[in-house]
Design a protein around this motif. Structure first.
Motif, mmCIF file in Angstrom:
data_model
loop_
_atom_site.group_PDB
_atom_site.id
_atom_site.type_symbol
_atom_site.label_atom_id
_atom_site.label_comp_id
_atom_site.label_asym_id
_atom_site.label_seq_id
_atom_site.Cartn_x
_atom_site.Cartn_y
_atom_site.Cartn_z
ATOM 1 N N CYS A 453 0.846 -1.182 0.000
ATOM 2 C CA CYS A 453 0.000 0.000 0.000
ATOM 3 C C CYS A 453 0.889 1.242 0.000
ATOM 4 O O CYS A 453 1.867 1.294 0.723
ATOM 5 N N ASN A 455 0.286 3.953 1.357
ATOM 6 C CA ASN A 455 0.176 4.653 2.649
ATOM 7 C C ASN A 455 0.613 3.818 3.841
ATOM 8 O O ASN A 455 0.772 4.343 4.930
ATOM 9 N N CYS A 456 0.701 2.507 3.625
ATOM 10 C CA CYS A 456 0.957 1.622 4.762
ATOM 11 C C CYS A 456 2.049 0.618 4.390
ATOM 12 O O CYS A 456 2.205 0.258 3.238
ATOM 13 N N CYS A 473 -6.017 -2.202 0.331
ATOM 14 C CA CYS A 473 -5.295 -2.212 1.602
ATOM 15 C C CYS A 473 -6.328 -2.439 2.701
ATOM 16 O O CYS A 473 -7.289 -1.689 2.815
ATOM 17 N N CYS A 476 -6.101 0.824 5.420
ATOM 18 C CA CYS A 476 -6.556 2.189 5.170
ATOM 19 C C CYS A 476 -7.596 2.250 4.062
ATOM 20 O O CYS A 476 -8.174 3.294 3.819
ATOM 21 N N GLN A 478 -7.156 1.988 0.817
ATOM 22 C CA GLN A 478 -6.596 2.392 -0.483
ATOM 23 C C GLN A 478 -6.805 1.285 -1.529
ATOM 24 O O GLN A 478 -6.660 0.100 -1.227
HETATM 25 ZN ZN ZN Z 1 -2.990 1.297 3.427
#
Ligand code: ZN
Ligand code: ADP
Length: 745
Positions: A453, A455-456, A473, A476, A478
C-alpha cells in the motif's frame, strides 16, 4: 443556593467545575443537565453538587439559565462512576460524563415526541348527560360518547371514528367538558427478529447448579461469577432465569453482548420472554429511538437492557444484575477516548450498586479465569452440552502433507470429502477463513517485489474480478489496479499468492456446483443490516454453506450445522502479540462449537501447518483447563500480563524523523522520571524504543516506546506520571498512550 457545574467541553482549562448561582424559585439536583452562561456563550453542563455558600465574590458568580430536564439525567450511581473513571484514567470528568448520556441528548439534537390526547374533565355521568343535551352537533355528541369510557384517547384515534374532530374537540374543551393535552410518547424500535415464546425447557443439571448459586445473590448480596460453560451448554437459559428472578424482585438487569448485530438470537429470546420491559440498544436505532429507549430505562419502565459495551452505562433503576456474555471478546474494550473495559466498569458498578455480576464464556479470558482461580469470582462450570449432546469430533489435517501429495488448493482432501457428504445429507456447513479478499499478496516472480500500500507498510490484497478486481489495503482502504508488469524490474510474471474468503468461496462453488453459498466478511456486511440478511439466509436454510471471517464464530446457534471447517488455523497464531495464542484458542474453540448443536452430531476439520502446536491440540479437544494452565505458565515465564503491565507510547508522524524524535524524547523523559523514583525502578522490567511491525500506517511513520512493569502500586504511579507525558505537545507528531494495548502492530 449555588451549584458546581461541569461544562460539557473537553479541554484542559475547563476541566474543573465552575460555580453558578441558582436563581430564586429554581430547584436543581446533582446529575441534572443545565444551561449556563460561559464567557459570552451559552453552554450545556451537568450539576455536580449543591452548596449553601459559594466562597466567591457575589458579583463574579453568574446565574444558571435553566435546567434542560426536570430530572437528573445522570443518576447518583453514574455520577459516582464517572468520577471514579475520570480519576483512574487521568482524564477530565466532562469526558467520562459524556459516556453516561446518549450522544443525541447533547446539544439538544433530539426532541421529545408528543401526541395530542383528549379525556373527560367531568364525571362520566355528567358527560353522558351533556352528550344527551348536545343537539347542535352530532360530532360533539359522538365524541363525548366515546370519551365517556373515562379513558385517554389520542386525537388520531378519535379521527378514525369521527371525521375531522378538531373543531368539535376545541369547542368541548372550551366548554370545560374535556381536556386536551400533548402527551409524551415513546418511539419503540421495530423488532427485526421473530420473538419466540418460552419453550419451557426443563433445566439441565448444570443450569440448575449454576442458578442455585446465582439466585440467592440477586436479592442484594452482590455475587461475582464466572460462568464457564462449553459451547452449547445453554448459558443463555441461565441468564434468562436469573433475569426473571431479578425482575420479580423489582430490580433491573443489563445484558452485554459483544456485538449486537451478531446476537439477534439473544435479543429475540429476551424480547420473546420479557416483552416490552426489555430495551435493546444498538447503533442502528434512530437518534429519536435511542433517546426514547434511554428514557424508558431511566424511568424504570424498561428493566432489562440488552446492548453492546456502552450499554454498561445505562441508567437502570435499582440494578440487580449485569451479565457479560462471551466475556473474552475484545469488543468489550473501547477503542475510542476515553478508553475503558466494559467488564471492569461492570465490576465496579456491581460493587457500588450491590448488584451481581456474571461473566460468561466457553473460553474465558486468561485474566478472568486467573481471577476466578484466585477466588475473586466464583467459578460455575457447565462442562456438558444440553441433553448430553456430544461435543463435535475434531480432525486435524496437516497441510504440509497435502502439499506433498500435490494438493495446492485451499481445501484438503478430507475437507472436500466432508463437504460433499454434508451436502449430500442436506445438512449445513460453516467454513472459517480469517482473511477477506481473494489473494493475500501479489508479487513479482523474478525479483520478489511485493505490492504494498502506498500509505501503509502492508501488502495489498487482491479482490476478485467479479466484485471489483482491485488491490485493496485492509488497513486504510486504499485501492489500485493490479500491475501488468513489475514496477521494480519490469518483469511480466506477476503472481498472486495466499488465499482469502473469496478464494474459498470460489473453490467450494467448483466442488459443489449449484449449492447456495453465503459469505460473511467485511466486504459483504457493510450495508445496512448486512449481517442480519446473511445470517437469515443461512438460518432459513436457503444457503447451505456459510463462509466467513471470525464474524461467524461468535455465539451463533444454528442447529442444522453438522460440519465446521477451519481453512487456516495458524493465521492468528503468527501475529506479533502476546495474546495471539489466547485468541487462536478462543477462535478455534468457538468456531468448532458451532457444529452439532442440534439433533445431529457435529464434525470439525482444522487445517494447519502446525498440527503439533499445543494451542491447536487443546482447541480441538475443547480442553480449556489445559490451555489455561499452559498459557498461564507461559505468561508467568515470559512476564506477560496478568503478571505484568505492558505500557506503550506510539508516536506517529508523516515525517519519519519527527516520529523518531518524539519517541526519543519520551524515552529520555521516562528514564529521567524513573531516575527520580528509585522505588519505581525496581518494578520496571524493560524499556524499549523501536519501530513496530508495521512501520508506516495510513501515511504515518511510526515508532513505539514500550515498557513492561510488575503489577504493583508503583506501576500505577508510573502510569499516572506517564499519562502526563502523553498529553505533552510533540512537534509534528501525535502520541498515543495505552496500557496493555489491544494491538501491538
Ligand atoms: Zn494502506
Ligand atoms: P451456549 O451459549 O452455552 O453455547 P445456548 O445458550 O446457545 O448455548 O444454548 C444452546 C441450545 O440449547 C439453544 O438452542 C437453547 O435453546 C437450547 N437449550 C438451552 N437450555 C436447554 C434445556 N434446558 N433443554 C433443552 N434445550 C436447551
Amino acid at each position: 443556593m449555588y451549584c458546581q457545574v461541569i461544562i460539557d467541553i473537553v479541554h484542559e482549562n475547563v476541566a474543573s467545575p465552575f460555580t453558578y448561582r441558582i436563581p430564586e424559585g429554581m430547584t436543581l439536583e446533582p446529575g441534572q443537565r443545565v444551561t449556563v452562561p460561559f464567557g459570552k456563550l451559552k453552554k450545556e453542563g451537568i450539576v455536580l453538587s449543591l452548596a449553601e455558600e459559594c466562597g466567591l465574590e457575589e458579583k463574579r458568580v453568574k446565574d444558571v439559565i435553566g435546567p434542560l430536564e426536570d430530572y437528573a439525567a445522570i443518576p447518583p450511581e453514574l455520577m459516582y462512576l464517572a468520577g471514579k473513571m475520570a480519576q483512574e484514567a487521568h482524564c477530565p470528568l466532562a469526558e467520562t460524563l459524556r459516556l453516561m448520556l446518549p450522544a443525541q441528548m447533547r446539544g439538544g439534537r433530539v426532541r421529545i415526541k408528543t401526541v395530542r390526547t383528549a379525556r373527560l374533565a367531568v364525571s362520566t355521568e355528567e358527560a353522558a348527560e351533556a352528550a344527551g343535551k348536545e343537539k347542535r352537533s352530532r360530532k360533539r355528541a359522538e365524541l363525548l360518547g366515546i370519551l365517556s369510557d373515562g379513558n385517554v384517547h389520542s386525537v388520531t384515534e378519535l379521527a378514525g371514528k369521527v371525521k375531522d374532530p378538531n373543531e368539535a374537540l376545541k369547542k368541548l374543551s372550551a366548554d370545560g367538558l374535556i381536556v386536551l393535552t400533548d402527551e409524551e410518547t415513546l418511539r419503540t424500535p421495530g423488532n427485526a427478529f421473530a420473538a419466540p415464546g418460552d419453550p419451557g425447557f426443563a433445566l439441565t443439571p448444570g443450569q440448575r447448579e449454576a442458578l442455585d448459586e446465582i439466585i440467592p445473590c440477586l436479592k442484594g448480596k452482590s455475587g461475582r461469577f464466572l460462568l464457564h460453560g462449553v459451547t452449547g451448554s445453554g448459558k443463555t437459559e441461565v441468564f434468562m432465569a436469573a433475569v426473571r428472578n431479578v425482575l420479580s424482585l423489582g430490580r433491573s438487569a443489563i445484558i452485554l453482548v459483544p456485538e449486537i448485530a451478531l446476537t439477534p438470537q439473544m435479543v429475540s429470546w429476551f424480547r420473546g420472554r420479557f416483552g416490552p420491559v426489555a430495551a435493546v440498544i444498538h447503533s442502528r436505532l434512530s437518534p429519536g429511538e435511542r433517546f426514547d429507549e434511554w428514557r424508558r430505562i431511566r424511568r424504570g419502565d424498561a428493566r432489562v437492557v440488552i446492548g453492546a459495551r456502552s450499554a454498561v452505562f445505562s441508567p437502570a433503576r435499582d440494578l440487580g444484575l449485569i451479565v457479560v456474555d462471551e466475556e473474552h471478546e475484545s469488543t468489550y474494550l473501547s477503542d475510542r477516548h476515553p478508553r475503558y473495559d466494559a467488564r471492569e466498569v461492570a465490576l465496579s458498578r456491581c460493587e457500588q450498586e450491590n448488584a451481581t455480576l456474571i461473566l460468561a464464556s466457553a473460553t474465558p479470558s486468561v485474566l478472568s479465569f486467573a481471577r476466578a482461580r484466585r477466588g475473586d469470582y466464583m467459578l460455575l462450570e457447565m462442562p456438558r452440552r444440553v441433553q448430553d449432546r456430544p461435543l463435535p469430533e475434531v480432525e486435524i489435517v496437516d497441510m504440509r502433507e497435502e502439499l506433498e501429495n500435490g494438493n495446492r488448493t485451499v481445501l484438503s482432501a478430507a475437507l472436500r470429502r466432508a463437504l460433499k457428504e454434508c451436502s449430500a445429507h442436506g445438512e449445513q456447513a460453516m467454513l472459517l477463513m480469517n482473511r477477506r479478499g481473494y489473494n493475500s499478496f501479489v508479487s513479482c516472480r523474478s525479483c520478489g517485489y511485493v505490492v504494498k500500500c502506498p500509505n501503509c507498510d502492508i501488502s495489498m490484497t487482491y479482490h476478485i474480478a467479479s466484485e471489483d478486481g482491485l488491490l485493496r489495503c485492509h488497513y486504510c482502504g486504499q485501492t489500485m489496479y493490479p500491475p501488468a508488469a513489475c514496477p521494480e524490474c519490469g518483469g511480466k510474471y506477476i503472481r498472486y499468492f495466499g488465499a482469502g474468503t473469496q478464494k474459498v468461496e470460489e473453490e467450494v462453488r467448483k466442488l459443489l456446483p449449484g449449492v447456495t453459498i453465503a459469505r460473511m466478511d467485511y466486504d459483504t456486511t457493510s450495508g445496512k443490516d448486512g449481517h442480519g440478511r446473511i445470517l437469515e439466509e443461512f438460518r432459513s436454510g436457503r444457503a447451505r454453506i456459510l463462509i466467513g471471517t471470525q464474524m461467524i464464530a461468535k455465539g451463533l446457534d444454528f442447529p442444522h450445522v453438522t460440519l465446521v471447517g477451519v481453512i487456516a488455523a495458524d493465521m492468528t497464531l503468527n501475529l506479533p502479540d502476546y495474546r495471539s495464542r489466547e485468541r487462536t484458542f478462543q477462535l478455534l474453540t468457538q468456531v468448532a462449537g458451532r457444529a452439532g448443536r442440534g439433533e445431529q452430531p457435529g464434525k470439525v476439520i482444522i487445517q494447519t501447518y502446525k498440527p503439533d502446536d499445543s494451542v491447536i491440540r487443546f482447541a480441538s479437544a475443547q480442553d480449556y483447563r489445559s490451555f489455561f494452565e499452559d498459557e498461564f505458565t507461559r505468561r508467568r515465564r515470559g512476564l506477560y500480563p496478568p503478571f505484568t503491565l505492558i505500557v506503550r507510547f506510539l508516536a506517529e508522524s508523516p515525517k519519519e524523523e519527527k516520529a523518531a524524535e518524539a519517541a526519543d524524547r519520551i524515552e529520555s523523559d521516562t528514564r529521567k522520571l524513573i531516575g527520580q523514583h528509585p522505588e519505581w525502578e525496581r518494578k520496571l522490567l524493560l524499556i524499549s524504543n523501536d519501530t513496530p511491525s508495521v512501520k508506516v500506517l495510513r501515511g504515518k511513520n511510526r515508532r513505539h516506546v514500550m515498557m513492561k512493569m510488575l503489577v504493583s502500586r508503583e506501576a500505577d504511579e508510573m502510569i499516572a506520571a506517564m499519562t502526563e507525558l502523553a498529553r505533552a505537545e510533540y512537534e509534528e507528531a501525535e502520541v498515543w498512550f495505552e496500557v496493555n494495548p489491544t494491538t501491538m502492530i
